[in-house]
Design a protein around this motif. Structure first.
Motif, mmCIF file in Angstrom:
data_model
loop_
_atom_site.group_PDB
_atom_site.id
_atom_site.type_symbol
_atom_site.label_atom_id
_atom_site.label_comp_id
_atom_site.label_asym_id
_atom_site.label_seq_id
_atom_site.Cartn_x
_atom_site.Cartn_y
_atom_site.Cartn_z
ATOM 1 N N ALA A 72 0.815 -1.222 0.000
ATOM 2 C CA ALA A 72 0.000 0.000 0.000
ATOM 3 C C ALA A 72 0.846 1.268 0.000
ATOM 4 O O ALA A 72 0.502 2.259 -0.655
ATOM 5 C CB ALA A 72 -0.951 -0.012 1.198
ATOM 6 N N ALA A 73 1.964 1.255 0.713
ATOM 7 C CA ALA A 73 2.805 2.440 0.815
ATOM 8 C C ALA A 73 3.437 2.830 -0.526
ATOM 9 O O ALA A 73 3.865 3.971 -0.698
ATOM 10 C CB ALA A 73 3.905 2.205 1.850
ATOM 11 N N MET A 74 3.466 1.900 -1.488
ATOM 12 C CA MET A 74 4.109 2.170 -2.777
ATOM 13 C C MET A 74 3.122 2.426 -3.915
ATOM 14 O O MET A 74 3.528 2.782 -5.016
ATOM 15 C CB MET A 74 4.995 0.971 -3.164
ATOM 16 C CG MET A 74 6.112 0.649 -2.193
ATOM 17 S SD MET A 74 7.317 1.970 -2.040
ATOM 18 C CE MET A 74 8.089 1.959 -3.611
ATOM 19 N N VAL A 75 1.829 2.276 -3.669
ATOM 20 C CA VAL A 75 0.828 2.321 -4.738
ATOM 21 C C VAL A 75 0.870 3.628 -5.520
ATOM 22 O O VAL A 75 0.889 3.625 -6.753
ATOM 23 C CB VAL A 75 -0.587 2.055 -4.173
ATOM 24 C CG1 VAL A 75 -1.656 2.334 -5.219
ATOM 25 C CG2 VAL A 75 -0.693 0.627 -3.679
ATOM 26 N N ASP A 76 0.878 4.755 -4.851
ATOM 27 C CA ASP A 76 0.874 6.043 -5.555
ATOM 28 C C ASP A 76 2.134 6.227 -6.390
ATOM 29 O O ASP A 76 2.064 6.659 -7.548
ATOM 30 C CB ASP A 76 0.706 7.193 -4.570
ATOM 31 C CG ASP A 76 -0.686 7.227 -3.952
ATOM 32 O OD1 ASP A 76 -1.643 6.745 -4.596
ATOM 33 O OD2 ASP A 76 -0.824 7.725 -2.819
ATOM 34 N N LEU A 77 3.286 5.902 -5.828
ATOM 35 C CA LEU A 77 4.548 6.043 -6.555
ATOM 36 C C LEU A 77 4.577 5.122 -7.773
ATOM 37 O O LEU A 77 4.935 5.549 -8.880
ATOM 38 C CB LEU A 77 5.737 5.717 -5.626
ATOM 39 C CG LEU A 77 7.105 5.671 -6.302
ATOM 40 C CD1 LEU A 77 7.503 7.055 -6.798
ATOM 41 C CD2 LEU A 77 8.149 5.114 -5.347
ATOM 42 N N VAL A 78 4.179 3.874 -7.588
ATOM 43 C CA VAL A 78 4.188 2.912 -8.693
ATOM 44 C C VAL A 78 3.225 3.356 -9.788
ATOM 45 O O VAL A 78 3.560 3.335 -10.973
ATOM 46 C CB VAL A 78 3.864 1.491 -8.171
ATOM 47 C CG1 VAL A 78 3.574 0.538 -9.317
ATOM 48 C CG2 VAL A 78 5.014 0.967 -7.316
ATOM 49 N N GLY A 79 2.025 3.783 -9.410
ATOM 50 C CA GLY A 79 1.067 4.259 -10.393
ATOM 51 C C GLY A 79 1.591 5.454 -11.173
ATOM 52 O O GLY A 79 1.440 5.531 -12.392
ATOM 53 N N LYS A 80 2.226 6.375 -10.477
ATOM 54 C CA LYS A 80 2.797 7.557 -11.132
ATOM 55 C C LYS A 80 3.878 7.146 -12.134
ATOM 56 O O LYS A 80 3.914 7.647 -13.254
ATOM 57 C CB LYS A 80 3.378 8.493 -10.073
ATOM 58 C CG LYS A 80 3.874 9.800 -10.624
ATOM 59 C CD LYS A 80 4.315 10.719 -9.501
ATOM 60 C CE LYS A 80 4.770 12.055 -10.055
ATOM 61 N NZ LYS A 80 5.155 12.989 -9.010
ATOM 62 N N ARG A 81 4.738 6.230 -11.735
ATOM 63 C CA ARG A 81 5.813 5.792 -12.633
ATOM 64 C C ARG A 81 5.292 5.009 -13.833
ATOM 65 O O ARG A 81 5.865 5.068 -14.910
ATOM 66 C CB ARG A 81 6.843 4.969 -11.861
ATOM 67 C CG ARG A 81 7.659 5.836 -10.919
ATOM 68 C CD ARG A 81 8.735 5.059 -10.220
ATOM 69 N NE ARG A 81 9.501 5.922 -9.322
ATOM 70 C CZ ARG A 81 10.474 5.480 -8.547
ATOM 71 N NH1 ARG A 81 10.796 4.205 -8.539
ATOM 72 N NH2 ARG A 81 11.123 6.324 -7.764
ATOM 73 N N LEU A 82 4.201 4.276 -13.645
ATOM 74 C CA LEU A 82 3.621 3.512 -14.756
ATOM 75 C C LEU A 82 2.740 4.380 -15.651
ATOM 76 O O LEU A 82 2.442 4.019 -16.783
ATOM 77 C CB LEU A 82 2.804 2.335 -14.230
ATOM 78 C CG LEU A 82 3.587 1.215 -13.559
ATOM 79 C CD1 LEU A 82 2.634 0.162 -13.012
ATOM 80 C CD2 LEU A 82 4.588 0.594 -14.520
ATOM 81 N N GLY A 83 2.269 5.500 -15.109
ATOM 82 C CA GLY A 83 1.417 6.394 -15.886
ATOM 83 C C GLY A 83 -0.056 6.043 -15.816
ATOM 84 O O GLY A 83 -0.832 6.483 -16.670
#
Length: 177
Positions: free
Chosen positions: A32-43
């Protein structure tokens, strides 16, 4: 993209049930702590609400569990997952290419809900299963991923080994609908 695409296990097409072409598929797992960062990097904003989907450009993300998404694209090159992986950088997550494990069918038209309800115990009414909703469920004895794209259109992901079984049941249901 490779000139050699996997052969379709489906037998054909009908008015309501059509095989979909080749899709790139990847399973993404991250905390959960990485969801926003991962989504941003994937677009693509990874849905954090159960059973929801998001689409950005040619990339769709379907929520399958609290830390699991199915990424889909109909524009996949042979190295599309390694391209996503490089965009993730040092993000703590797992990304696995499952492109050849599954195949997809479209179920469309006025009878789409009735056709799918013939083998699926979920309430598929638009009120209970709105546009953008997705879930892993059973169709008769086969696990599928069901995604509603429009009021009268569904995308069905099924493991390749169950494809003809599910297709056959859908076609029988279509005749009965």
């Amino acid at each position: 993209m490779s000139e050699l695409l996997p052969a379709s296990p489906f037998l054909g097409s009908s008015r309501a049930v059509q095989p979909l072409g080749h899709f790139g598929r990847a399973v993404l797992r991250c905390p959960a702590a990485m969801v926003d960062l991962v989504g941003k990097r994937l677009g693509v904003a990874l849905p954090q609400t159960a059973c929801r989907s998001a689409i950005e450009g040619k990339l769709a993300a379907l929520w399958l569990g609290p830390d699991e998404w199915l990424l889909l694209t109909d524009d996949a090159s042979d190295d599309w997952v390694s391209g996503l992986q490089s965009r993730l950088g040092d993000a703590l997550c797992a990304l696995v290419d499952v492109s050849h494990r599954q195949v997809a069918l479209a179920v469309r038209g006025d009878a789409a809900e009735a056709i799918l309800a013939s083998g699926c115990a979920l309430d598929l009414s638009l009120a209970a299963f709105p546009e953008g909703m997705c879930t892993r469920t059973m169709y008769d004895k086969a696990e599928i991923i069901l995604w509603r794209l429009a009021p009268d259109a569904f995308h069905v992901e099924v493991w390749r080994s169950f494809a003809r079984y599910v297709e056959g049941l859908l076609r029988v249901a279509e005749v009965a609908a």
